[in-house]
Design a protein around this motif. Structure first.
Motif, mmCIF file in Angstrom:
data_model
loop_
_atom_site.group_PDB
_atom_site.id
_atom_site.type_symbol
_atom_site.label_atom_id
_atom_site.label_comp_id
_atom_site.label_asym_id
_atom_site.label_seq_id
_atom_site.Cartn_x
_atom_site.Cartn_y
_atom_site.Cartn_z
ATOM 1 N N THR A 19 1.069 -1.984 0.204
ATOM 2 C CA THR A 19 -0.049 -0.119 -0.115
ATOM 3 C C THR A 19 0.569 0.681 -0.076
ATOM 4 N N GLY A 20 -0.401 2.378 -0.645
ATOM 5 C CA GLY A 20 0.645 3.945 -0.425
ATOM 6 C C GLY A 20 0.359 4.792 0.384
ATOM 7 N N GLU A 21 -0.307 5.609 -0.382
ATOM 8 C CA GLU A 21 -0.865 6.577 1.361
ATOM 9 C C GLU A 21 -1.505 7.734 0.035
ATOM 10 N N ALA A 22 -3.173 7.394 0.864
ATOM 11 C CA ALA A 22 -3.790 8.988 -0.225
ATOM 12 C C ALA A 22 -4.501 9.956 1.349
ATOM 13 N N HIS A 23 -3.702 10.828 0.710
ATOM 14 C CA HIS A 23 -4.002 11.965 1.520
ATOM 15 C C HIS A 23 -4.989 12.748 1.227
ATOM 16 N N THR A 24 -6.040 13.631 2.563
ATOM 17 C CA THR A 24 -6.737 14.678 1.652
ATOM 18 C C THR A 24 -6.744 15.302 3.299
ATOM 19 N N TRP A 25 -7.690 16.917 3.303
ATOM 20 C CA TRP A 25 -7.716 17.162 4.684
ATOM 21 C C TRP A 25 -9.267 16.938 5.150
ATOM 22 N N GLY A 26 -8.488 17.403 6.157
ATOM 23 C CA GLY A 26 -10.215 16.932 7.614
ATOM 24 C C GLY A 26 -10.041 18.383 7.631
ATOM 25 N N GLN A 27 -11.746 18.629 8.835
ATOM 26 C CA GLN A 27 -11.478 19.998 8.768
ATOM 27 C C GLN A 27 -10.635 20.676 9.317
ATOM 28 N N ASP A 28 -9.430 20.074 10.633
ATOM 29 C CA ASP A 28 -9.029 20.197 11.610
ATOM 30 C C ASP A 28 -7.643 19.854 10.871
ATOM 31 N N GLU A 29 -7.177 19.025 10.145
ATOM 32 C CA GLU A 29 -5.950 18.438 9.987
ATOM 33 C C GLU A 29 -6.056 17.176 9.115
ATOM 34 N N ARG A 30 -4.663 16.763 8.326
ATOM 35 C CA ARG A 30 -4.962 15.872 6.820
ATOM 36 C C ARG A 30 -5.266 14.428 7.713
ATOM 37 N N VAL A 31 -5.559 13.974 6.720
ATOM 38 C CA VAL A 31 -6.298 12.919 6.753
ATOM 39 C C VAL A 31 -5.474 12.261 5.537
ATOM 40 N N THR A 32 -5.182 10.788 5.890
ATOM 41 C CA THR A 32 -4.352 10.456 5.707
ATOM 42 C C THR A 32 -4.649 8.491 6.121
ATOM 43 N N HIS A 33 -5.496 7.872 4.402
ATOM 44 C CA HIS A 33 -5.388 6.627 4.097
ATOM 45 C C HIS A 33 -4.839 5.400 3.432
ATOM 46 N N PRO A 34 -4.467 4.386 4.093
ATOM 47 C CA PRO A 34 -3.596 3.193 3.196
ATOM 48 C C PRO A 34 -4.929 2.863 2.303
ATOM 49 N N ILE A 35 -3.755 2.811 0.664
ATOM 50 C CA ILE A 35 -4.583 2.829 -0.722
ATOM 51 C C ILE A 35 -3.256 1.104 -1.368
#
Length: 111
Positions: A19-35
């Motif tokens: 897996t790698g990482e998929a990043h997006t921004w939540g309301q207060d911080e960056r959110v990272t998920h494995p992909i």
């Protein structure tokens, strides 16, 4: 608060899958998920209408990019954007700028 996930957050890939990482921004911080690789390279062709956008996961078409959650994917040599609807995005709408999906729905993919 960070969650430790195993496998891919976007599909049922088992733990131990590369897996790698998929990043997006939540309301207060960056959110990272494995992909996983399969999810990182899924893309739907652009719809005919220039002002319409397709979900890269299922092909659902909306009339504004803001109805999809945008991720920045980093996985080995793969790097780029992924746009997913609330149905395909892990945890649903993960970003504060994402608009309600139903009111922007243009077309659903043929099953």
């Amino acid at each position: 608060m960070q969650q430790n996930l195993v496998g891919c957050a976007f599909c049922d890939a088992p733990p131990g899958t590369e897996t790698g990482e998929a990043h997006t921004w939540g309301q207060d911080e960056r959110v990272t998920h494995p992909i996983c690789v399969d999810c990182a390279i899924q893309t739907e062709p652009d719809p005919d209408e220039h002002d319409h956008v397709a979900c890269d996961g299922c092909g659902l078409v909306v009339d504004t990019l803001a109805a999809l959650t945008r991720f920045r994917v980093e996985l080995g040599h793969l790097e780029g954007p992924l746009q997913l609807c609330a149905r395909c995005s892990p945890g649903g709408l993960a970003t504060y700028w994402t608009r309600d999906l139903e009111e922007h729905l243009v077309a659903t993919p043929a099953e």
